[in-house]
Motif scaffolding. Sequence first.
Motif, mmCIF file in Angstrom:
data_model
loop_
_atom_site.group_PDB
_atom_site.id
_atom_site.type_symbol
_atom_site.label_atom_id
_atom_site.label_comp_id
_atom_site.label_asym_id
_atom_site.label_seq_id
_atom_site.Cartn_x
_atom_site.Cartn_y
_atom_site.Cartn_z
ATOM 1 N N ASP A 12 -0.570 -15.689 4.930
ATOM 2 C CA ASP A 12 -0.934 -14.434 5.569
ATOM 3 C C ASP A 12 -0.283 -13.294 4.801
ATOM 4 O O ASP A 12 0.668 -13.489 4.043
ATOM 5 N N GLU A 13 -0.826 -12.109 5.056
ATOM 6 C CA GLU A 13 -0.342 -10.940 4.348
ATOM 7 C C GLU A 13 1.164 -10.715 4.569
ATOM 8 O O GLU A 13 1.880 -10.325 3.647
ATOM 9 N N ASP A 14 1.620 -11.012 5.789
ATOM 10 C CA ASP A 14 3.040 -10.756 6.058
ATOM 11 C C ASP A 14 3.940 -11.853 5.491
ATOM 12 O O ASP A 14 5.154 -11.792 5.631
ATOM 13 N N ASP A 75 1.332 -2.363 -1.098
ATOM 14 C CA ASP A 75 0.123 -1.881 -0.427
ATOM 15 C C ASP A 75 -1.124 -2.098 -1.301
ATOM 16 O O ASP A 75 -2.219 -2.298 -0.776
ATOM 17 N N ARG A 78 -1.849 -6.142 -1.698
ATOM 18 C CA ARG A 78 -2.473 -6.868 -0.597
ATOM 19 C C ARG A 78 -3.994 -6.781 -0.625
ATOM 20 O O ARG A 78 -4.656 -7.457 0.161
ATOM 21 N N LEU A 79 -4.555 -5.986 -1.555
ATOM 22 C CA LEU A 79 -6.007 -6.040 -1.724
ATOM 23 C C LEU A 79 -6.445 -7.462 -2.094
ATOM 24 O O LEU A 79 -7.533 -7.883 -1.757
ATOM 25 N N PHE A 149 -7.917 -0.048 -13.266
ATOM 26 C CA PHE A 149 -7.870 -0.174 -11.807
ATOM 27 C C PHE A 149 -6.558 0.381 -11.253
ATOM 28 O O PHE A 149 -6.546 1.140 -10.270
ATOM 29 N N GLN A 153 -5.467 3.802 -8.615
ATOM 30 C CA GLN A 153 -4.728 3.747 -7.354
ATOM 31 C C GLN A 153 -3.688 4.848 -7.244
ATOM 32 O O GLN A 153 -3.245 5.196 -6.146
ATOM 33 N N MET B 1 -1.626 -13.008 16.212
ATOM 34 C CA MET B 1 -1.545 -13.342 14.794
ATOM 35 C C MET B 1 -1.852 -12.135 13.897
ATOM 36 O O MET B 1 -1.165 -11.854 12.952
ATOM 37 N N GLN B 5 -3.943 -3.283 11.143
ATOM 38 C CA GLN B 5 -3.275 -2.679 10.000
ATOM 39 C C GLN B 5 -3.275 -3.601 8.792
ATOM 40 O O GLN B 5 -2.968 -3.178 7.680
ATOM 41 N N GLN B 6 -3.585 -4.879 9.001
ATOM 42 C CA GLN B 6 -3.704 -5.804 7.879
ATOM 43 C C GLN B 6 -4.896 -5.430 7.010
ATOM 44 O O GLN B 6 -5.853 -4.827 7.481
ATOM 45 N N HIS B 7 -4.834 -5.819 5.752
ATOM 46 C CA HIS B 7 -6.024 -5.689 4.912
ATOM 47 C C HIS B 7 -6.912 -6.920 5.051
ATOM 48 O O HIS B 7 -8.123 -6.818 5.175
ATOM 49 N N LYS B 8 -6.279 -8.087 5.052
ATOM 50 C CA LYS B 8 -7.018 -9.353 5.089
ATOM 51 C C LYS B 8 -6.971 -9.962 6.479
ATOM 52 O O LYS B 8 -5.902 -10.103 7.060
ATOM 53 N N HIS B 89 -8.948 -0.176 4.165
ATOM 54 C CA HIS B 89 -7.972 0.903 4.354
ATOM 55 C C HIS B 89 -8.084 1.987 3.289
ATOM 56 O O HIS B 89 -8.040 3.176 3.580
ATOM 57 N N ARG B 90 -8.166 1.546 2.033
ATOM 58 C CA ARG B 90 -8.111 2.532 0.939
ATOM 59 C C ARG B 90 -9.402 3.337 0.845
ATOM 60 O O ARG B 90 -9.389 4.500 0.464
ATOM 61 N N GLU B 380 -11.233 -0.154 -3.225
ATOM 62 C CA GLU B 380 -10.999 -1.500 -2.704
ATOM 63 C C GLU B 380 -10.838 -2.559 -3.790
ATOM 64 O O GLU B 380 -10.478 -3.704 -3.510
#
Lengths: 459, 459
Positions: A12-14, A75, A78-79, A149, A153, B1, B5-8, B89-90, B380
């Motif tokens: 997971d992202e976290d 930030d 996480r893409l 890329f 950003q 879970m 605010q998550q991207h994925k 998000h972006r 993105e």
Amino acid sequence: MGDPQQHKILLDEDEMPTRWYNVLADLPSPAPPVLHPGTGQPVGPEDLAPLFPMDLILQEVSTEQYVEIPPEVLDVYRLWRPSPLYRAHRLERALGTPARIYYKYEGVSPAGSHKPNTSVPQAFYNAKAGVRRLTTETGAGQWGTALAFACAQFDMECEIWQVRASYDQKPYRKIMMEVFGGTVHPSPSDLTEAGRTILARDPDSTGSLGIAISEAVEMAAQDPATNYALGSVLNHVLLHQTIIGEEALLQLAKIGETPDLLVGCTGGGSNFGGLAFPFLREKWAGRMSPTVRAVEPAACPSLTQGTYAYDFGDTLGMTPLMKMHTLGHDFVPDPIHAGGLRYHGMSPLISHLYETGEIEAVAKPQTECFAGGVLFARTEGIVPAPEPTHAIAAAVEEAQRCVETGEEKVILTALCGHGHLDLAAYDAYLAGDVTDHAFEDDDIQASVAEALSKLPTVV
Amino acid sequence: MGDPQQHKILLDEDEMPTRWYNVLADLPSPAPPVLHPGTGQPVGPEDLAPLFPMDLILQEVSTEQYVEIPPEVLDVYRLWRPSPLYRAHRLERALGTPARIYYKYEGVSPAGSHKPNTSVPQAFYNAKAGVRRLTTETGAGQWGTALAFACAQFDMECEIWQVRASYDQKPYRKIMMEVFGGTVHPSPSDLTEAGRTILARDPDSTGSLGIAISEAVEMAAQDPATNYALGSVLNHVLLHQTIIGEEALLQLAKIGETPDLLVGCTGGGSNFGGLAFPFLREKWAGRMSPTVRAVEPAACPSLTQGTYAYDFGDTLGMTPLMKMHTLGHDFVPDPIHAGGLRYHGMSPLISHLYETGEIEAVAKPQTECFAGGVLFARTEGIVPAPEPTHAIAAAVEEAQRCVETGEEKVILTALCGHGHLDLAAYDAYLAGDVTDHAFEDDDIQASVAEALSKLPTVV
């Protein structure tokens, strides 16, 4: 949560690591310093300041074990990060092997390879230092795409000198850089003194990475608001790539696996180092004991057939001197399709680890690599870039060995990019037009000796 | 879970849906039957048996609410499924919108699009029925790639007739089909009676999807061990694609989101239907009330400007008659870059839902779509295929509306594929060479009326 019967092992992202691992902190013996070609003394921050921001210069020489990843970089990461780890069930079945093959896939990134892991922090630290534009060189185009890329950003401009031969032959890569907002020039160009000099000598020059570096460096050196960015070889680049290995460690732990073998392809060494360094830390700490194997192209075998010596990083001799395994800075490898592996030298960190026996290396001919790539595509559904087919070929070789021995080895492979923009290479392979170059060992040794004999006498 | 605010928003492998959803079971009013052009009567299984295996024929007419996905299909699906849902998000930040934009990304599949969701079960059911070879047509090549990959999974041969113009202009797609083991012929070819007939008339014919279909069908019809496969339009194809929407429902539920608007591009309708049908089920059950919006190219506006009538599915009039929104079976759309949206008709299921007011539709000119695609890539990090840029443009439009109104709308977009093999289209756009075709409404109506006047009198 997971078990080895899964195909995907996701984070997971976290769960994404928030620190890069600095292998310099744990090296069993210190790596030789980078030297100034004029003085023979180790280079200092002031030597690098015209091209790089201080944050990156400090990372280049830091011996702190970990470096915090800035929130702005996380930030963007996480893409596509954490990137997936996959178990190659269908490849294993096709091989009939008792080995368990895992691949860490970096092709999910915006550039389709591992390169954005370092282009994003490089762009960030430059933007933070007030730099408005980055220049770089690119051959096949992976690195140029990643930097374009990353600059998008952080609202920076990105100017890329692409080797003329690739610029003409691989138009898709150039377009992708432009879609991301980059400006691409064929190199040699008439925009720089270096380019004009070359063009005066040879108006039809198809360029080289060495010339493109000269052009990008020249542009960066003459404008305080412009810096230069490099996509491999240097310590800070490999540092940024360690997020690959840190994630892979977490993913294997999730399913209770410990690798017996790591294989990764090596050009400048950043993908391989990024995967391997965190595992070497675990090995040095006594928590696992994997064999760590670099795989290089037989046409450009810096580790297996090069000389460990001080040499220039570029063809024209503009860089500091680095102690590395080198084929000589004027070595021109065969035009193999794995453009990202056509580099005369090897990252000083990887070279040092090879010289001290911490890692091993093999060289693979490209036909064997493409055979592995096609098998991989038909079983796992991903067309690999020509570069990681070298790692795949080595993984297949080991898995076939396990068929003989019955060993249930756990093999971890770095699949550092997809081959969507390299399909012309597969076309050539399927048509039987890809050949291997057989070196006479003596030829290489002689050419290396000659190149090294031209070095400044300070070393 | 998870939280927004998550991207994925990811699903684990064991959370992957194990059933496809059959919208026929829940339609508020029944869809008109497919008719035999000779008799005017609904077609029966025996009419379809020369081309399709019985499992697929039964799925075509089934009214069961769910169809179990065979374990063999799930085992291949998990190479890339569950596919990720991302929060943009972006992109939101770049637009300054209070809307929350999510995109379900199918570009992670072996073909780089949603097409393998149906090619894999189609290959499986054919293999199960003893079929040894599948034939198909392909234009830009997405579908041919997906079927070649699927056939490789079940040890079947795959023979693909690719429209000559695309075969010549987009060599990378052809190579990708070959890497997956497919055999690709330019169409018209001299391998079929249909192809020879066309070539006799016009030796320089650049082909059409209609001709390629004729060739693939002819080859399948004359060999009992060979069947034909279609990549969109039909009920069983849309059934297989519903795994997209089923996953998206689970993913949005994980973060507590309910969509206010669904947008998806429509060519034959399989990507759009795949995302939308499970959400329509939820809507009919009173559990949510999203607006569901199809986005089609202004150059091929079957829903917004076509006629709802019985028409042939192919140009040459070899298929059964389907009631659908059509521009006339001999309509030749402008050569827009979104090749997958250049189809004269629309899936009968999508057409029925549009006619009965369950979904709405808009048409977008391609320059607006490419502008959305470039903005998406730079924010993105994914370069979208030209087809889903239509959905992106509609999502951007809605998000900009929310800037005005302050609404925090939840927008769900189908990002059905990446554009790595479509970069030439972006090159043309960035060079200012992409233009839009403005239709006079009357022109279309007149041409549709003329095409429909040629239909068999049975309807």
